[in-house]
Design a protein around this motif. Structure first.
Motif, short mmCIF file in Angstrom:
data_model
loop_
_atom_site.label_atom_id
_atom_site.label_comp_id
_atom_site.label_asym_id
_atom_site.label_seq_id
_atom_site.Cartn_x
_atom_site.Cartn_y
_atom_site.Cartn_z
N ILE A 1 -3.87 0.96 4.64
CA ILE A 1 -2.56 0.65 5.19
C ILE A 1 -2.60 0.50 6.71
O ILE A 1 -1.75 -0.16 7.31
N MET B 1 -5.94 4.74 -1.06
CA MET B 1 -6.66 3.50 -0.75
C MET B 1 -7.46 3.66 0.54
O MET B 1 -7.44 2.79 1.42
N TYR C 1 0.83 -1.20 0.00
CA TYR C 1 0.00 0.00 0.00
C TYR C 1 0.87 1.26 0.00
O TYR C 1 0.55 2.25 -0.66
#
Length: 456
Positions: free
Chosen positions: A133, A18, A8
Motif C-alpha cells: 500500500i 500484502m 489494498y
C-alpha cells in the motif's frame, strides 16, 4: 490514496498486509547500530513510511505523521535482529524469509516498515519489508538502493511525497478523444472476455477454499545463465523478459499437450510512470503506479520459437494500448470503486472469492529487471543476492536478474496449491528455457556456419 491503494486497504482482512519482504544478502559485515541509524534516516527521507491509513467519512486516506517522539516510539518496532542463523543453509534462509512474508503491519498505527537482520562475520543478510500500500516494486528497489547508500556513509536522498490520481496515466490527451478511446478500450475488453470464455485456462493444481491461510514461498534460480538467455533473446529480436514470460506460458501449456483449447493467461505488470503527461510536472512518483494487461497464449503444439514471437507480439500490443491511451474503459470503472467504501469493497471481494469468481489466470508475472543498478558505484557493501516477493492471491513469480543469474521466486496461496506442484512447475520452466535457448542459438548460428561449409 489512489485506486490501487484503496484496494489494498479494503482487502487487508482477506489477503493480509500484502507486505513486500526483500531478502538482501550483503558482501561485507554491517554494524547493527549503523543499520538502525540508516533505517531511521530512511523513515525521515520518505514521508510515506511515516504514513498511517486513516478512515475518513467514506474513503480512507494517508495521514503523514510528523517527525518527533511518536515516530521514535513506533520505530522501536521496525528492526528485529536474529543472531545465530545459518545463512548459508538454503532451507534456513527460505524459512526465515517465509516468516517475514507473514509479518502483520498495523497500517492504522504505523510504521509501514519491518526489517529483519541476521549478523554474519562475512555476508550478513537483511529482510526489508514494506506493505504494498506504500510502495510498488520500482519504489522498493529505490528504497533498497538508498539503504545501501546509507550503509556506505552517503546521504540518503529525500523522496518527495506525491499523490496524483492514476487517471492521468490513462486519460486521453484531449477531451474530444474520450468517446473514441472509450469505445476502443471497451471493444478490446469485450473481445478479450469472449476469447477467454472459449479457452481452457491452465493453472497450477488449485483447490478453491472459502478462506486463505498462509502464503507459500519458493526461492528458485534458473540454471541457465542470463548471458546465454539474453543471447538467445537477442537472436530472436525480443527482450530477456519476453523470453522468460514465454517459458512460463509454455510450462503451463505443457500441462495439457493434447487440448487444442488450452491457454496460458499471464497477467503482466506495467509501470505507469512513463504514461503521465510531462506537462503535469510529476516527479519520480514513489508509491504505487502500476497497471496490467493479459497475455493469452494458446495451442500447446506451437513450436517454441513461434511461441516466443507470439508472446512478444502480445506484450508489445499490451504496452501499446497504454501508449495509445486505450485502457480508459477498464480503469475508469476502477477509479470509481474507492467511492464504494472500504467495507463494501472488502465484502464484494469475499463474496467473489467464495463463489470462485476471481479472474481466472495462470499467474501474475512481474519483473524487477536487472537490479545491478542498486549497487553503489564504489564501496565495501554490495548486494550478492536479492529476492523480492509479495503476498499474492494469484501465483506470482518475480523475475529478477543480478550478476548473470536469473531468479524466479514465487508466492502463492497454500490453502489452494501444494508446494510440490509449484516446484514441479518451476522445474518445467527451467527445462523449457533451456530448450528455447538451445533452439534460438542453433537457429542464429546455422547461417554463420553456411559460408564455412561452402568454403570447405
Amino acid at each position: 490514496m489512489n485506486r490501487t491503494e484503496h484496494g489494498y486497504a479494503a482487502i487487508e482482512g482477506l489477503a493480509g498486509t500484502m507486505i513486500q519482504p526483500y531478502l538482501v544478502r550483503l558482501s561485507a559485515p554491517v554494524d547493527e547500530a549503523t543499520l538502525r541509524g540508516v533505517l531511521r534516516a530512511l523513515v525521515t527521507a520518505y514521508p510515506k513510511l511515516r504514513s498511517v491509513v486513516e478512515p475518513g467519512l467514506h474513503r480512507c486516506h494517508f495521514r503523514v505523521l510528523p517527525e518527533g517522539p511518536l515516530i521514535d516510539q513506533l520505530f522501536e518496532r521496525v528492526l528485529r535482529v536474529h543472531p545465530g542463523l545459518d545463512l548459508d543453509d538454503p532451507d534456513v534462509l527460505l524459512a526465515w524469509h517465509r516468516d517475514a512474508l507473514h509479518d502483520v503491519v498495523p497500517l492504522e498505527r504505523g510504521l509501514g516498515l519491518r526489517v529483519h537482520f541476521a549478523p554474519h562475520p562475512e555476508r550478513p543478510a537483511l529482510i526489508f519489508g514494506v506493505p504494498h500500500i506504500f510502495a510498488d516494486g520500482m519504489t522498493m528497489v529505490h528504497l533498497v538502493s538508498q539503504l545501501l547508500r546509507g550503509l556506505e556513509g552517503s546521504l540518503i536522498e529525500p523522496m518527495p511525497l506525491e499523490a496524483p490520481s492514476m487517471l492521468g496515466a490513462i486519460a486521453p490527451t484531449h477531451w474530444w478523444q474520450w468517446p473514441r478511446q472509450l469505445w476502443r478500450s471497451r471493444a478490446h475488453r469485450v473481445a478479450e472476455r469472449r476469447q477467454l470464455a472459449a479457452l481452457h485456462v491452465q493453472q497450477l493444481p488449485t483447490r478453491l477454499q472459502p478462506h486463505y491461510t498462509t502464503t507459500g514461498l519458493c526461492h528458485h534460480q534458473v540454471p541457465v545463465g542470463t548471458a546465454r538467455l539474453r543471447a538467445a533473446a537477442r537472436g530472436l529480436g525480443v527482450s530477456l523478459n519476453t523470453l522468460v514470460v514465454s517459458g512460463l506460458a509454455q510450462a503451463f501449456l505443457e500441462q495439457a499437450p493434447d487440448d487444442p483449447l488450452a491457454a496460458a493467461v499471464i497477467r503482466i505488470s506495467v509501470n505507469l510512470r512513463r504514461h503521465y503527461p510531462a506537462a503535469a510536472g510529476h516527479g519520480p512518483l514513489w508509491g504505487n503506479h502500476v497497471g496490467a494487461f493479459l497475455v493469452i497464449e494458446s495451442d500447446p503444439r506451437k513450436p517454441l520459437l513461434a511461441r516466443v514471437r507470439a508472446v512478444d507480439a502480445a506484450i508489445r500490443e499490451g504496452q501499446a494500448r497504454y501508449a495509445r491511451r486505450e485502457m480508459a474503459w477498464t480503469y475508469l470503472w476502477d477509479e470509481l470503486t474507492p467511492w464504494l467504501g472500504r467495507t463494501l469493497i472488502g465484502h464484494i471481494a469475499v463474496k467473489m472469492m467464495r463463489a470462485g469468481r476471481f479472474p481466472k489466470i495462470s499467474c501474475h508475472a512481474t519483473s524487477l529487471g536487472d537490479v545491478a543498478a542498486i549497487q553503489p558505484p564504489v564501496g565495501r557493501v554490495r548486494v550478492e543476492q536479492m529476492v523480492g516477493v509479495v503476498n499474492s492471491i494469484s501465483p506470482l513469480p518475480v523475475l529478477t536478474e543480478l550478476d548473470g543469474r536469473l531468479s524466479i521466486p514465487m508466492t502463492w496461496q497454500r490453502a489452494e496449491t501444494d508446494e510440490a506442484d509449484v516446484r514441479a512447475f518451476l522445474t518445467r520452466v527451467d527445462a523449457v528455457l533451456a530448450r528455447m535457448a538451445d533452439e534460438a542459438l542453433s537457429a542464429t548460428e546455422a547461417p554463420k556456419a553456411m559460408p564455412e561449409a561452402r568454403a570447405a
